[in-house]
Structures are given as C-alpha cells and as structure tokens.
Write a protein that holds these residues in place. Structure first.
Motif, PDB file in Angstrom:
ATOM      1  N   GLU A 367       0.842  -1.199   0.000  1.00 17.79           N
ATOM      2  CA  GLU A 367       0.000   0.000   0.000  1.00 17.79           C
ATOM      3  C   GLU A 367       0.876   1.247   0.000  1.00 17.79           C
ATOM      4  OE1 GLU A 367      -3.821   1.783   2.415  1.00 17.79           O
ATOM      5  OE2 GLU A 367      -2.701   0.098   3.227  1.00 17.79           O
ATOM      6  N   ILE A 432      -4.058  -0.891  -7.294  1.00 17.01           N
ATOM      7  CA  ILE A 432      -3.880  -1.243  -5.890  1.00 17.01           C
ATOM      8  C   ILE A 432      -2.730  -2.208  -5.752  1.00 17.01           C
ATOM      9  CG2 ILE A 432      -6.280  -0.850  -5.248  1.00 17.01           C
ATOM     10  CD1 ILE A 432      -6.756  -3.819  -5.445  1.00 17.01           C
ATOM     11  N   VAL A 436      -3.689  -3.634   0.432  1.00 18.09           N
ATOM     12  CA  VAL A 436      -4.703  -2.577   0.410  1.00 18.09           C
ATOM     13  C   VAL A 436      -6.057  -3.172   0.796  1.00 18.09           C
ATOM     14  CG1 VAL A 436      -5.945  -0.961  -1.084  1.00 18.09           C
ATOM     15  CG2 VAL A 436      -3.469  -1.229  -1.320  1.00 18.09           C
TER      16      VAL A 436
END
Length: 444
Positions: A367, A432, A436
């Motif tokens: 992330e 992503i 995440v």
C-alpha cells in the motif's frame, strides 16, 4: 437483440463512468480517498472457471502429391503400345507401355533350349550308364577277347610254320600285326567297361553342373531383359504428364526418357508453414481437420506425415506435411486448404481471464507504493510462465503467484498456485498493491 446490446452498452458506460468518477474524486476530494483507505477500495471479484480449453492456431496451405515418379524404360526399343493418358488412374504393377520385344523373345527361347540341353547332360552325368549300355560294353569286351584269342593262336601257328620253313616272313608280320590290334581292342573294351562300372567321374559331374548353372543364368538375364520391354506403373496414382507416343524409338542413354509422370494422391498432403512457436507441440501422432475451398462443407481428417528438420531463417517457420486419405481422388494437388490446429489442450482445468495476469516482479508492491511498482500488465509473450493475480482475501488485496500452461480465447489455464474458490480481482487491481483494503463485489 437490439435492446440487449443497448442495455449492455449502457452498463459498460456506467461502469467506466463510475471508475472515472472514483479516480477524479480521489484527486479532487481527499475525503473520498480517506474513506477508501478506511473502508476499502471497491473492486469486482470472480471465481476461477473450471472448463475445457484448447489453444489453436489457424493454418493455411495447399494440397500436394505425396510423391511424383516418372515411369521409364531402362532399355532401348521402339514404343509399340502406351495405354495411359493424362488424367488416367494407374495401379501399382499395371502394364502401361511396351517396346517391340521380338528379338528378345527369340533370345529367351534360345536360352531355354540351352538350359534344357545342359540339364540333360547333368542328369546323365549324375545317373551314370544305363543297364543296356553296360550289357553292350560287356558284349564288346567278350568279342574283343575272342578276337584276341584267335589272333594269338594264329600268331603261334604262323611262328611254327616259319620255323619249319613252311611259311614266309610276310605271313608272320601279318599275324603279329593282327595280334597287336586284337590286344589293343581288348584293352580298350576292358577300360570302357571299367569306366561304365565305376560311373561318371566327379570332375565330369561338376563340369556338367557348372554348365547347367551357366545356362540358368543366361536364361535369367535374357528373361529380365525381356521384362524390361514392358513398363509397369511403379506406384498407384494419377498420370499427370505423357512424354512419348507409340512408334517413337526410345533411348535409355544418356538418361532414361520419361514415358509418363505419375503422382500419388492417396494419401495426399496438406502442406503449411508453421511458426517455430508451435513446432514443439507437434508429433507424428498429431491430428487435425482440414477443409478445402473447392469442396465447401467437407471435413477431411489429417495426420502429421513429416516435419521439416530445419526452418526458414527469415520467417521462422517450418514446413509441415499432413497426410489425408484420398481413396476416391476427390482432393487434387494445388487445392487451397485450411485448418485450426490444436497445439495445446486442457480438460477440466482452472482458468482465469488472461488480462488479470500481472508481472511477477511486482509481487512485493505494498500500500502507498509508487505507481511503477504496482502490478504491471504481463507481456503476452511471457504467458505460460510464472505470473501473479490479485485476489481479495480477508478484506485485503493479496498478490498470488501462479503458473499458467497457456492462454486461449481470452482465458489462461492455471496449473499451480490457485484454487477454484479464490476471489480473483478482475476489475480495479491495476491501481492497488498488496495489503490494500478492498470492498469486493462478486460478479456472477
């Protein structure tokens, strides 16, 4: 149908608009971005599909004969008969032409006679004298012995008369000559009978056998030369060229003249150039279905006959021959053909959309990672190797390393690293990274 298509377009437009809205909202409204970080990014997920899948390659090519063989004479002569013309079918071993062979027929007859004489001599040498011949020889010996005794007695009588001076010297000379002749005849008769009783000598029998073998060889040579005056079809096929006419003198030197040219069309070959990428999947057992433009709606079974051992350096393709049974000669050389060749096949396999495959090097992206480290699209040339897919698990985006076999019809066969209950992120995974939070919506 029209309404369904319109509805489909509207749904796709709505989804695309929603995605664009999310992206713009994230940039223009930090609050939405914070909300996604807190509650998770919306993504769509789907289960892998279990199905049969085939990887095919479309090939085009043309039909060719298996072989082209000229029918030729290997002896000189005048052509007196030619029974086949262009387009005629011929069967292997069938007579198609003849040369004038009268001289050679006479040579064969003479060789047969010579063989018969040699055989009679050999049989006589092996059998020895007959009973009648032995009796005749004994009779000659008896006559010679009697004549000898008479000559002996006459000689003795004349000698006595000479001593008494009652006979002249000339009478004695004559008596001695008759005695010597009788003695020689007796010796000859004795030797003749002895030879007959002993039989034919081994050397004579061997000489007779050799003479017979020679006569046999001469007959075989003459017969083979006679056979060469008749031309038989070397293969079963179709006559495609005719190179001579009756009445012409045919010469076999310096090279035999082509009388007819025959193509074998059962089986017939479908020949195509196949990319080097697919050659490893082909074997002598590979089969396919071939269609030809000249016979629409017909499907012909074909099997690999030969794969060229070397390819074209420019196109990187290999010549591949597929044999097709053609007993009725419906298929002709030069016809254009097509096939969809199955190069890989999987039964009851786990499959995923091929577009979800990403580069394995982005597995560690987390992330807030930089855009260049997010899951990158997989190069199509690398499919069939290790890659990764993004899945939703326990509310998080997870990168899963997988191994694929091949892709076909927009789907990839997964052979390792994924089970059929996984939730694959099929929309939204491009932006992503692993770890995440996600809000998955399952696609049915």
């Amino acid at each position: 149908m029209k309404k369904t298509f319109v509805l489909f377009v509207v749904i796709v437009a709505a989804l695309v608009g929603y995605r664009l809205h999310l992206r713009s909202a994230t940039v223009e409204n930090p609050g939405i971005a914070q909300l996604h970080i807190k509650n998770g990014r919306p993504v769509r997920v789907a289960k892998p599909k279990t199905m049969d899948l085939q990887s095919t390659v479309a090939l085009t090519g043309q039909l060719e004969p298996l072989v082209r063989i000229p029918a030729q004479f290997n002896v000189d002569g005048r052509l007196v008969e030619l029974t086949k013309d262009v387009g005629d079918q011929v069967t292997k071993g069938e007579t198609i032409a003849r040369l004038d062979s009268r001289d050679q027929e006479a040579a064969v007859a003479a060789a047969k006679a010579a063989k018969a004489m040699a055989k009679a001599a050999l049989d006589k040498a092996i059998a020895g004298p007959r009973k009648q011949e032995l009796e005749s020889a004994r009779a000659r010996l008896a006559g010679a012995r009697a004549a000898f005794n008479v000559a002996k007695d006459e000689l003795q009588r004349v000698k006595t008369l000479v001593k008494r001076r009652a006979a002249a010297q000339q009478q004695l000379d004559q008596a001695e000559g008759a005695y010597e002749a009788a003695q020689a005849a007796l010796s000859q008769a004795q030797e003749g009978l002895a030879l007959m009783v002993e039989g034919t000598r081994k050397e004579d029998r061997q000489a007779a056998a050799a003479q017979f073998k020679r006569a046999e060889a001469q007959l075989m040579t003459a017969t083979l030369k006679l056979e060469k005056h008749t031309l038989k079809a070397p293969v079963t096929g179709i006559v495609v060229e005719r190179g001579a006419e009756p009445g012409e003198v045919i010469k076999s030197m310096p090279s035999p003249r082509e009388i007819v040219l025959i193509e074998t069309q059962h089986p017939i070959l479908f020949v195509s150039q196949v990319s080097e990428l697919f050659i490893p999947y082909l074997t002598k057992e590979t089969e396919t279905n071939v269609t030809v433009d000249a016979l629409p709606g017909r499907i012909f079974k074909a099997k690999v006959n030969e794969i060229s051992p070397s390819g074209d350096n420019t196109s990187r393709t290999f010549r591949v021959e597929f044999a097709i049974n053609n007993p009725d000669f419906e298929l002709k050389p030069g016809m254009f053909g097509r096939t969809k060749l199955v190069v890989q096949e999987a039964k009851n396999a786990i499959t995923v959309p091929s577009y979800v495959l990403r580069e394995l090097s982005s597995l560690e992206a987390l992330e807030n990672a930089a855009p260049e480290t997010l899951p990158q699209k997989l190069d199509g040339n690398k499919r069939g190797q290790k890659s990764l897919v993004m899945i939703a698990k326990d509310g998080l985006a997870t990168a899963r390393a997988v191994r694929t076999a091949f892709t076909a019809n927009g789907r990839a066969v997964v052979i390792d690293g994924l089970d059929k209950d996984s939730d694959i992120i099929i929309d939204g995974f491009e932006e992503i990274a692993a770890g995440v939070k996600v809000l998955p919506t399952e696609m049915r």
